[in-house]
Design an enzyme around this catalytic site. Structure first.
Site, PDB file in Angstrom:
ATOM      1  N   TYR A  23     -19.518 -50.659  36.256  1.00  0.00           N
ATOM      2  CA  TYR A  23     -18.662 -51.381  35.788  1.00  0.00           C
ATOM      3  C   TYR A  23     -19.111 -53.070  35.691  1.00  0.00           C
ATOM      4  O   TYR A  23     -18.530 -53.626  35.070  1.00  0.00           O
ATOM      5  CB  TYR A  23     -17.573 -50.591  36.587  1.00  0.00           C
ATOM      6  CG  TYR A  23     -16.231 -51.992  36.846  1.00  0.00           C
ATOM      7  CD1 TYR A  23     -15.972 -51.505  35.937  1.00  0.00           C
ATOM      8  CD2 TYR A  23     -16.409 -52.867  37.897  1.00  0.00           C
ATOM      9  CE1 TYR A  23     -14.172 -52.770  35.558  1.00  0.00           C
ATOM     10  CE2 TYR A  23     -15.288 -54.033  37.346  1.00  0.00           C
ATOM     11  CZ  TYR A  23     -14.275 -53.509  36.525  1.00  0.00           C
ATOM     12  OH  TYR A  23     -13.602 -54.577  36.475  1.00  0.00           O
ATOM     13  N   GLU A  24     -20.436 -53.101  36.502  1.00  0.00           N
ATOM     14  CA  GLU A  24     -19.847 -54.965  37.528  1.00  0.00           C
ATOM     15  C   GLU A  24     -21.408 -54.731  36.472  1.00  0.00           C
ATOM     16  O   GLU A  24     -22.407 -55.929  36.182  1.00  0.00           O
ATOM     17  CB  GLU A  24     -20.527 -54.993  38.882  1.00  0.00           C
ATOM     18  CG  GLU A  24     -19.292 -55.115  39.412  1.00  0.00           C
ATOM     19  CD  GLU A  24     -19.337 -55.141  41.055  1.00  0.00           C
ATOM     20  OE1 GLU A  24     -20.589 -55.257  41.447  1.00  0.00           O
ATOM     21  OE2 GLU A  24     -18.220 -55.619  41.612  1.00  0.00           O
ATOM     22  N   GLU A  83     -18.481 -55.736  51.748  1.00  0.00           N
ATOM     23  CA  GLU A  83     -19.484 -55.447  50.410  1.00  0.00           C
ATOM     24  C   GLU A  83     -18.670 -55.612  49.195  1.00  0.00           C
ATOM     25  O   GLU A  83     -19.652 -55.194  48.284  1.00  0.00           O
ATOM     26  CB  GLU A  83     -21.019 -54.902  50.566  1.00  0.00           C
ATOM     27  CG  GLU A  83     -22.418 -54.434  50.152  1.00  0.00           C
ATOM     28  CD  GLU A  83     -22.676 -55.714  49.867  1.00  0.00           C
ATOM     29  OE1 GLU A  83     -23.036 -55.879  48.654  1.00  0.00           O
ATOM     30  OE2 GLU A  83     -22.272 -56.939  50.667  1.00  0.00           O
ATOM     31  N   TYR A  86     -13.880 -49.741  46.020  1.00  0.00           N
ATOM     32  CA  TYR A  86     -14.201 -49.445  44.934  1.00  0.00           C
ATOM     33  C   TYR A  86     -13.372 -48.585  44.767  1.00  0.00           C
ATOM     34  O   TYR A  86     -12.876 -47.368  45.891  1.00  0.00           O
ATOM     35  CB  TYR A  86     -15.750 -48.642  45.380  1.00  0.00           C
ATOM     36  CG  TYR A  86     -15.591 -48.347  43.416  1.00  0.00           C
ATOM     37  CD1 TYR A  86     -15.867 -48.867  41.859  1.00  0.00           C
ATOM     38  CD2 TYR A  86     -15.233 -46.794  43.579  1.00  0.00           C
ATOM     39  CE1 TYR A  86     -16.063 -47.855  40.665  1.00  0.00           C
ATOM     40  CE2 TYR A  86     -16.290 -45.890  41.847  1.00  0.00           C
ATOM     41  CZ  TYR A  86     -15.574 -46.511  40.931  1.00  0.00           C
ATOM     42  OH  TYR A  86     -15.929 -46.188  39.220  1.00  0.00           O
ATOM     43  N   VAL A  87     -12.436 -48.120  44.286  1.00  0.00           N
ATOM     44  CA  VAL A  87     -11.303 -46.656  43.657  1.00  0.00           C
ATOM     45  C   VAL A  87     -11.728 -46.442  42.482  1.00  0.00           C
ATOM     46  O   VAL A  87     -11.332 -47.204  41.670  1.00  0.00           O
ATOM     47  CB  VAL A  87     -10.315 -47.273  44.216  1.00  0.00           C
ATOM     48  CG1 VAL A  87      -9.304 -46.144  43.804  1.00  0.00           C
ATOM     49  CG2 VAL A  87      -9.744 -47.517  45.596  1.00  0.00           C
ATOM     50  N   GLY A  97      -6.676 -49.367  47.384  1.00  0.00           N
ATOM     51  CA  GLY A  97      -6.865 -50.703  47.600  1.00  0.00           C
ATOM     52  C   GLY A  97      -6.715 -50.539  48.494  1.00  0.00           C
ATOM     53  O   GLY A  97      -6.999 -51.546  49.397  1.00  0.00           O
ATOM     54  N   ASN A 124     -14.155 -60.969  36.580  1.00  0.00           N
ATOM     55  CA  ASN A 124     -12.927 -59.191  37.033  1.00  0.00           C
ATOM     56  C   ASN A 124     -11.784 -59.771  37.467  1.00  0.00           C
ATOM     57  O   ASN A 124     -11.634 -59.531  38.273  1.00  0.00           O
ATOM     58  CB  ASN A 124     -14.343 -58.743  38.445  1.00  0.00           C
ATOM     59  CG  ASN A 124     -13.010 -57.999  38.320  1.00  0.00           C
ATOM     60  OD1 ASN A 124     -11.938 -56.989  37.707  1.00  0.00           O
ATOM     61  ND2 ASN A 124     -14.153 -56.411  39.447  1.00  0.00           N
ATOM     62  N   TYR A 131      -6.154 -59.104  44.079  1.00  0.00           N
ATOM     63  CA  TYR A 131      -6.580 -60.165  45.619  1.00  0.00           C
ATOM     64  C   TYR A 131      -5.852 -60.907  45.892  1.00  0.00           C
ATOM     65  O   TYR A 131      -5.281 -61.552  46.696  1.00  0.00           O
ATOM     66  CB  TYR A 131      -7.926 -60.716  45.561  1.00  0.00           C
ATOM     67  CG  TYR A 131      -9.210 -59.402  46.088  1.00  0.00           C
ATOM     68  CD1 TYR A 131      -8.891 -58.224  46.154  1.00  0.00           C
ATOM     69  CD2 TYR A 131     -10.409 -59.844  44.878  1.00  0.00           C
ATOM     70  CE1 TYR A 131     -10.096 -56.836  45.949  1.00  0.00           C
ATOM     71  CE2 TYR A 131     -10.574 -58.300  44.824  1.00  0.00           C
ATOM     72  CZ  TYR A 131     -10.801 -57.143  45.322  1.00  0.00           C
ATOM     73  OH  TYR A 131     -12.054 -56.278  45.392  1.00  0.00           O
TER      74      TYR A 131
END
Length: 158
Positions: A23-24, A83, A86-87, A97, A124, A131
């Site tokens: 994904y990243e 670190e 993830y879901v 999350g 993102n 967040y």
């Protein structure tokens, strides 16, 4: 349900680490093996900790938070550095999350830790919105630096 990870969760965590790396757009950088994760989390001297989100409907591990302790010289106490959070995409929006972050915040409060910190890629937008909705704020005045591979080896050998 959120619980501390067990050795039986390593395969699921490893798979999700790779999903997150894809994904990243950095799957080629995700070289950790299941054995390395097991050693880091459950070896003689654990370097990290993990919690997993377990689906109520089928008991599958659908998310994880992998974290370790840091220390603030300014506050004089430990903190938690997250670190990875993830879901799995098909389970997002189900509260997993938030539940994982809530558990880490609970640990911080219970143990007297002063911070819960993490990094997020600047592109993102869905994660950033998530967040910020929880009250997290970006630390815009700080820039993360990293040494890896050849640069790390060169400096370490000098």
């Amino acid at each position: 349900m959120i619980r501390a990870a067990t050795p039986e969760d390593i395969r699921a965590i490893h798979t999700m680490v790779r999903e997150l790396a894809a994904y990243e757009k950095a799957l080629d950088e995700a070289n950790a093996t299941e054995e390395q994760l097991h050693e880091a989390l459950f070896g003689e001297r654990p370097a990290a900790y993990a919690h997993v989100a377990v689906a109520d409907d089928d008991g599958d591990v659908v998310g994880f938070a992998l974290w370790f302790l840091n220390f603030s010289t300014w506050r004089g106490v430990h903190g938690v550095y997250l670190e990875d959070l993830y879901v799995r995409p098909e389970r997002r929006g189900g509260g997993y999350g938030k539940a994982l972050l809530t558990e880490l915040a609970r640990i911080c409060v219970e143990r007297g830790y002063g911070r819960l910190e993490w990094s997020v890629l600047d592109w993102n937008a869905p994660s950033i919105a998530f967040y910020e909705a929880l009250g997290a704020r970006p630390q815009d005045e700080w820039t993360v630096y990293r040494l890896t591979d050849g640069a790390l080896a060169e400096l370490g050998a000098s």
